[in-house]
Design an enzyme around this catalytic site. Sequence first.
Site, PDB file in Angstrom:
ATOM      1  N   LYS A 118      62.178 -64.442  33.245  1.00  0.00           N
ATOM      2  CA  LYS A 118      62.332 -65.666  33.838  1.00  0.00           C
ATOM      3  C   LYS A 118      63.297 -66.727  33.360  1.00  0.00           C
ATOM      4  O   LYS A 118      63.667 -66.454  32.044  1.00  0.00           O
ATOM      5  CB  LYS A 118      60.859 -66.490  33.635  1.00  0.00           C
ATOM      6  CG  LYS A 118      60.231 -67.425  34.777  1.00  0.00           C
ATOM      7  CD  LYS A 118      59.851 -66.740  35.909  1.00  0.00           C
ATOM      8  CE  LYS A 118      59.729 -67.790  37.123  1.00  0.00           C
ATOM      9  NZ  LYS A 118      58.749 -66.905  38.039  1.00  0.00           N
ATOM     10  N   ASP A 158      62.383 -70.413  42.044  1.00  0.00           N
ATOM     11  CA  ASP A 158      61.116 -70.705  41.644  1.00  0.00           C
ATOM     12  C   ASP A 158      60.738 -71.986  42.031  1.00  0.00           C
ATOM     13  O   ASP A 158      61.709 -72.618  42.692  1.00  0.00           O
ATOM     14  CB  ASP A 158      60.827 -70.243  40.039  1.00  0.00           C
ATOM     15  CG  ASP A 158      59.317 -70.248  39.720  1.00  0.00           C
ATOM     16  OD1 ASP A 158      58.593 -69.210  40.136  1.00  0.00           O
ATOM     17  OD2 ASP A 158      58.699 -71.206  39.069  1.00  0.00           O
TER      18      ASP A 158
HETATM   19  O1  2IT Z   1      57.110 -65.968  40.510  1.00  0.00           O
HETATM   20  C1  2IT Z   1      57.802 -65.369  41.374  1.00  0.00           C
HETATM   21  O2  2IT Z   1      57.555 -63.955  41.398  1.00  0.00           O
HETATM   22  C2  2IT Z   1      59.005 -65.645  41.824  1.00  0.00           C
HETATM   23  N1  2IT Z   1      59.434 -67.056  41.639  1.00  0.00           N
HETATM   24  C3  2IT Z   1      60.007 -64.833  42.684  1.00  0.00           C
HETATM   25  C4  2IT Z   1      60.648 -64.208  41.503  1.00  0.00           C
HETATM   26  C5  2IT Z   1      61.905 -63.087  42.231  1.00  0.00           C
HETATM   27  O3  2IT Z   1      62.586 -62.703  41.568  1.00  0.00           O
HETATM   28  O4  2IT Z   1      61.917 -63.123  43.506  1.00  0.00           O
END
Ligand code: 2IT
Length: 441
Positions: A118, A158
Site C-alpha cells: 500500500k 484507493d
Molecule cells: O484496497 C484495495 O484493494 C484497493 N485499493 C485496490 C488495490 C489494487 O491494487 O487494485
Amino acid sequence: MAMLQAKHPGESEYLQAVQEVLESIEEIYNQHPEFENAKIVERMVEPDRIFTFRVTWIDDRGEVQSNLGYRVQFNSAIGPYKGGLRFHRAVTPSMLKFLGFEQTFKNALTTLPMGGAKGGSDFDPVGKSDNEIMRFCQAFMLELWRCIGPDQDIPAGDVGVGGREIGFLNGMYQKLAREYHTGVLTGKGATWGGSILRPEATGFGALYFTQHLLHKAGKDIKDKKVAISGFGNVAWGAVKKAMQLGAKVVAISGPDGVCVVPDGMTAEMNDYMLDMRASNRNKVEDMAVKFPGKAQFIAGKKAWSVPCDIALPCAFQNELSEDDAKELKANGCWCCCEVSNMGCQPGAIHFFQNNGVLFAPGKAVNAGGVATSGLEMTQNAAHLSWTAKEVDDRLHQIMESIHEQCVKFGTRADGSVDYVKGANIAGFMKVATAMLEQGII
Ligand code: 2IT
C-alpha cells in the site's frame, strides 16, 4: 500484541488490523508448531520495507507545497507487491501499514499470485484543481518510480486516487523510466492498457459476494433496501450493481451528511456521483441540490441512521461504530457487508455477530477490486484485452471462490458462518505456507 504495541506505540489502525487477524488465527496457529518454529507471525506482521519520501510541488497560486509520500511493501511470499495508493490528508505510516497488512490477506484470497502493498500521501485532494492534481502526481512519481515495476510492485488507486490520477502517474512513470510496459500500474484507462470493468470491479465484486452470503443464509437481495456510505469509485460500482440486482439504494452519505432517497437511486443519480467525485468538493449535499425532491440531505447524519435491510460501508476505515451498529439493528438492518477496508469498528463487528446480523469483512467483500487489477496485469502481460463478459465471468468465479474459502474455514458448529474468522484463516494459511516453503528470509 504486547510486543508489537511496545514497538509501534500509537499506530492504532495498524495494531487494530493485526489484533483482529491474530484473534482469528490463534486456534489454527497453535495446531501448527512448524509455523511457530519459523516465527511466521512475528515475520508476517511487519512489512518487508517502507519507502518514505518528500513530495514538493507548486500550487496554482505559485506557492511551494510539501507533502510526505510512502510505499509500504508488506509481503511478497505469493507474488509481487500489489495494492493501491491513498491520497488523503489523514494518511500516516500506521494507516498504510494497516492497509498493506490487510492487502496481503485479501490478495491471498483472490486466488491470484499477488503479494501485499500500500502507499500514498498526506496530500489532500479536496479543493485542488486538475492542474494541481497533475503536478502533485508527477512530483509523487518522481520518487516512487524507482521502487516499482511490473514484476516488482504494481500500485493502483484507493481513496483519492482514481482513473485521472493513475493517468498522470503512468505518464510520468513512462517518462522517467523510459519503459513502456503497460503493467506497472492498474486501473488504467481503457485505451492505454486498462481492463474493462476495473472501475466497477470493487463494487460489483462486493455485490456478488453479498449475493452468495445471502443465498447461503436462504435470502435474496431483490427489493431489499440498501444504505451505502461514500460516493467515490467503490460506492458508485456498488450502487450500480445493487440496482441491477433489483435492490433499492435508499441512502448515500459523505463527510457532510447523508442523502436519503426514499424511492431508491436512479441510474442518472448514480452517474452524477462520478461528477461529484471529480469536482473534489467532497460534499454529498450536491446530490440533493442536483436532484431536489428525489434526494433529501440531512447534515451531520450517517447512512446508518436510515432504515435499511443491508448496510454497505464503502468509504473509510472505522466509519461504522458500535452505536451505529445498534441503530442499524434497531431500524431493521439484518446484514452488513463491509466494502471499505476495516470500515467497521471492533465493537460494531462484535455487536453484529452477537445479535444475529450477517456480517462479512472488507478483505473478503472488497477483494474484487484488486482481483480485477490482477486480471488487468494478466491482460497486460499477454498484450491483449478481454471482453467485458470474460472479465465479469472471472470476477464472478473469484468472488464465489472467496465465499467458499470463508465457508470452509469459518463454519461454526451450528452451521452458520463466521466470515471474519473464515477470511482471516484462509488468507493466513496461504501466506504462512508460502513463507514456510521459501525458508527463513
Ligand atoms: O484496497 C484495495 O484493494 C484497493 N485499493 C485496490 C488495490 C489494487 O491494487 O487494485
